[in-house]
Design a protein around this motif. Structure first.
Motif, short mmCIF file in Angstrom:
data_model
loop_
_atom_site.label_atom_id
_atom_site.label_comp_id
_atom_site.label_asym_id
_atom_site.label_seq_id
_atom_site.Cartn_x
_atom_site.Cartn_y
_atom_site.Cartn_z
N UNK B 67 0.81 -1.22 0.00
CA UNK B 67 0.00 0.00 0.00
C UNK B 67 0.84 1.26 0.00
N UNK B 68 2.13 1.11 -0.15
CA UNK B 68 2.99 2.28 -0.15
C UNK B 68 3.35 2.67 -1.57
N UNK B 69 3.36 3.98 -1.81
CA UNK B 69 3.71 4.46 -3.15
C UNK B 69 5.21 4.68 -3.21
N UNK B 70 5.84 3.99 -4.17
CA UNK B 70 7.30 4.07 -4.30
C UNK B 70 7.64 4.85 -5.56
N UNK B 71 8.59 5.76 -5.46
CA UNK B 71 9.02 6.52 -6.63
C UNK B 71 10.53 6.40 -6.76
N UNK B 72 10.99 6.13 -7.98
CA UNK B 72 12.42 6.01 -8.23
C UNK B 72 12.83 7.14 -9.17
N UNK B 73 13.71 8.00 -8.68
CA UNK B 73 14.12 9.15 -9.49
C UNK B 73 15.50 8.89 -10.09
N UNK B 74 15.67 9.25 -11.34
CA UNK B 74 16.98 9.08 -11.99
C UNK B 74 17.30 10.37 -12.72
N UNK B 75 18.53 10.86 -12.55
CA UNK B 75 18.86 12.15 -13.14
C UNK B 75 19.21 12.04 -14.61
N UNK B 76 19.69 10.85 -15.05
CA UNK B 76 20.07 10.72 -16.45
C UNK B 76 18.84 10.58 -17.33
N UNK B 77 19.10 10.68 -18.66
CA UNK B 77 17.96 10.60 -19.56
C UNK B 77 17.69 9.18 -20.02
N UNK B 78 18.66 8.29 -19.86
CA UNK B 78 18.33 6.89 -20.15
C UNK B 78 19.17 5.95 -19.30
N UNK B 79 18.66 4.77 -19.13
CA UNK B 79 19.35 3.76 -18.33
C UNK B 79 19.74 2.61 -19.24
N UNK B 80 20.83 1.89 -18.91
CA UNK B 80 21.34 0.88 -19.85
C UNK B 80 20.35 -0.25 -20.12
N UNK B 81 20.28 -0.62 -21.38
CA UNK B 81 19.53 -1.80 -21.79
C UNK B 81 20.53 -2.80 -22.31
N UNK B 82 20.22 -4.05 -22.21
CA UNK B 82 21.22 -5.02 -22.64
C UNK B 82 20.55 -6.11 -23.45
N UNK B 83 21.30 -6.69 -24.37
CA UNK B 83 20.77 -7.83 -25.11
C UNK B 83 21.89 -8.85 -25.24
#
Lengths: 273, 455
Positions: B67-83
């Motif tokens: 029941x808790x609202x969690x917020x994750x803030x990131x200063x960069x414009x993108x986060x790494x994706x991997x394949x």
């Protein structure tokens, strides 16, 4: 050193109090703004976790699980993990600023906190989380007055009197009144100080005069109740003592722990027959 | 000497710290332009890196916090994706057993294993099931955590850097850069790295010193297809340790600690010269002291009469043939420990609280241990019906973590100093000491256990 620093800090109130933004007040609007200001100051004093009542706040780490476990065990229904005390009626005698009452309400109990000091009740109501409005109530009334109300007789699943009976003159009548308000098989929780040499030196001299953990004159050693006497009084009033355990307070780290010895503080749980 | 004084001062604040709200951080209630408009949330995590994402995932995946609202803030414009087919990134981590069990609990470990065949490395003759560590890339960990977060409908808010925060009656008001909507949160968790701006804003003092060293990382290609590339190599040169962490049968990751004076010329080397330098560092005999070797051998023969000799399998360092293009990077090394990990409604986790020399591969593991510790404590707080941002519980976190982190920071620091000298008696002592630890299995098991867990 943190204690001395706290002493110094008391002289400069603006360091400690967190100033207020407009907040929905959960008290009657007939109270005047000057009074509200005073309650805000009192509230910030009661609810300041590093302030004068710090030991009561840290005691919650011990007494909430204690109360919760006993109540959950005595009921056979499967409980919601977040609200294990749902549908239980509780009474907190001498609730003060609501330090113990609020967490119990948060765990789902329908709890009434009573105190003989009206300012404490206003403080508690002021601080109460608006989301707990339904199951958290406070009343400025004494235990005797509450007993005169017919609706209250045998209403409660549990009654809690934490750090209270050391301020009561007639403990026998106190327990008799609690018995009136409890349902059959209801539980009574007491935490208090023992009447020993250790409790005199540590609980009064050290706590009140040397370390100044509580204001001097808070406790009167003559009013401390020995566990054996308390058990006798409970049995006289037709209770059965279920649990009886010592507690120990470490002022340096501000933490309580269960202890083999009941020399200074102890906790008791008794069930009405 | 200066560092000892810094340490003493920080220990005193650790012991007697006061948690009162800093006066500059309070707002006056007659400020007219503090808008009432703000989004109310329960927990805000500032910093979407490995530790921040793991913390968010711990809350999101737990029934206690549903029941808790969690917020994750990131200063960069993108986060790494991997394949699967992308080349290895140059930043890898050796995750210890406790971090692995945290990922298993969060349900992210299987996802990580499926993307990259993670290499477990352990001592040659260790028969227990628990490996010492797993080598996983930074990008793999990051993207798996974010993937898992998506399953719980928590997305990191990109381009959201915390510009300023203020204390209100029962919460913290966060102002973001770019005039975005304010957040009013009950608990702010700072996971924004060793140059944490939130720590600066809260005016939390730190104990820190510069190692005058740089860490050089790169992805290396090995000579032959080595099916048993499961051993991590570290050689202590007087200039600093050089380590080679296995990634696969054909690739390994390099972490080379060099003095500040040397790092520029190493970065300027061509790829072939760089590979030569690495091979030389691993195998060259110029660093060996003949005198020390003979002493070590003699002493070893003495105690092998007392302690049964464990069969030491002789292994040779890997031979490097190539370095992946554009994978070479350098970063400065410092030690950092915040004197307070908590303030009212504010917690520091990961590198914002402590930063360690990369020599022992402990840095991110300590961060994950912070996550586990804080999560357990807050879960306990909610079960006790307390306000979960209550200082009583936050101080419990601080006490546990500060003790463990500080001891680890300082022991690795001492190890670094020990190995930074060429002074013969010290070299002799440490060589003897190290081979003693290697032979004497109870002691070796003790150190392995310390490395495997962060507690």
């Amino acid at each position: 050193m943190s204690i001395l620093y706290r002493h110094f800090i008391r002289l400069i109130p603006q360091f400690r109090s967190i100033t207020l933004l407009s907040r929905q007040l959960y008290i009657k609007s007939s109270v005047d703004p000057g009074e509200i200001n005073r309650f805000r100051q009192l509230s910030s004093s009661w609810w300041n976790e590093t302030g004068a009542y710090t030991a009561l706040h840290s005691l919650n780490q011990l007494r909430i699980p204690f109360i919760r476990e006993q109540l959950v065990q005595s009921s056979s229904k499967i409980k919601d993990i977040l609200k294990p005390l749902k549908d239980l009626q509780l009474l907190d005698i001498g609730c003060g600023g609501g330090i113990l009452t609020e967490p119990l309400a948060r765990l789902g109990a329908s709890i009434l906190g009573i105190d003989a000091v009206s300012e404490n009740i206003y403080t508690a109501e002021y601080h109460a989380d608006p989301s707990l409005k339904e199951n958290l109530n406070y009343k400025h009334v004494t235990l005797e007055e509450l007993c005169e109300n017919v609706e209250q007789i045998e209403k409660y699943d549990a009654v809690i009197a934490s750090e209270v009976i050391e301020h009561i003159n007639d403990v026998d009548t106190f327990i008799a009144n609690i018995s009136k308000l409890l349902k059959p098989k209801g539980l009574c929780f007491i935490t208090t100080l023992n009447q020993t040499m250790a409790s005199y030196f540590l609980g009064i001299i050290a706590a009140e005069y040397i370390l100044r953990m509580v204001p001097p004159g808070t406790h009167t050693w003559n009013k401390f109740v020995r566990p054996s006497d308390l058990i006798t009084l409970f049995e006289k009033n037709d209770f059965n003592v279920v649990l009886n355990n010592g507690m120990f307070y470490n002022p340096i780290i501000n933490r309580w722990s269960w202890s083999e010895s009941q020399a200074i503080n102890y906790a008791l749980c008794a069930a009405k027959n | 000497m200066r560092q000892l004084l810094l340490l003493r001062r920080s220990l005193i604040s650790v012991r007697f710290s006061s948690y009162s709200v800093s006066p500059q951080a309070t707002i006056s209630h007659d400020e007219p332009n503090s808008p009432a408009l703000a989004e109310n949330v329960d927990i805000t995590i500032a910093g979407g890196g490995l530790v921040g994402s793991a913390m968010a995932l711990a809350f999101a995946s737990s029934p206690v916090f549903k029941n808790h609202k969690i917020v994750l803030l990131e200063s960069q414009s993108k986060l790494p994706q991997v394949s699967k087919n992308k080349p290895y990134s140059n930043r890898v981590f050796a995750l210890n057993a406790q971090s692995i069990s945290l990922f298993e609990k969060l349900g992210a470990w299987d996802l990580m294993k499926s993307i990259q065949s993670v290499i477990a490395f352990d001592q040659g003759h260790q028969s227990e099931n628990n490996s010492l560590a797993y080598i996983v890339e930074n990008d793999v960990i990051q993207s798996c955590l974010l993937e898992r977060l998506k399953q719980f409908h928590v997305e990191p808010r990109l381009n959201s850097k915390v510009k300023h925060f203020e204390y209100e009656e029962n919460s913290i008001r966060i102002k973001l850069q770019d005039e975005k909507i304010n957040l009013r949160t009950r608990l702010l968790i700072a996971a924004d790295g060793y140059q944490s701006s939130i720590r600066e804003m809260a005016r939390i003092s730190t104990m820190q010193w510069d190692y005058n060293q740089f860490g050089i990382v790169a992805t290396l290609q090995l000579a032959d297809n080595m099916p048993d590339n499961v051993v991590a190599w570290q050689r202590f040169l007087p200039t600093g340790p050089i380590a080679c962490l296995p990634l696969s049968n054909t690739h390994s990751s390099l972490v080379w600690t060099v003095p500040k004076s040397m790092h520029k010329e190493i970065m300027k080397l061509s790829d072939e010269q760089f590979v030569d330098a690495i091979n030389k560092a691993f195998t060259s005999d110029t660093y060996k002291h003949n005198g020390v070797i003979s002493i070590t051998e003699r002493i070893r023969s003495y105690w092998q009469q007392v302690i049964p000799a464990s069969p030491t399998v002789l292994q040779y360092p890997p031979v490097i043939i190539n370095v992946e293009p554009r994978s070479r990077a350098a970063f400065p090394l410092t030690l950092l420990n915040a004197n307070q990990y908590v303030r009212p409604r504010l917690v520091l986790i990961g590198d914002s609280a402590h930063r360690i020399h990369p020599m022992a591969g402990q840095g991110v593991n300590m961060g994950f241990c912070d996550v586990l510790c804080l999560f357990n404590i807050l879960e306990q707080a909610v079960r006790d019906g307390a306000d979960f941002s209550s200082l009583i519980y936050l101080v419990d976190y601080e006490r546990q973590r500060q003790l463990q982190c500080l001891t680890r920071l300082l022991s690795i620091d001492s190890l670094n100093r020990l190995y930074s000298t060429n002074f013969s008696p010290v070299v002799a002592l440490r060589s003897i000491g190290l081979s003693f630890v290697n032979e004497f299995s109870p002691l070796k098991k003790f150190f392995e256990k310390q490395a495997a867990s962060s507690t």
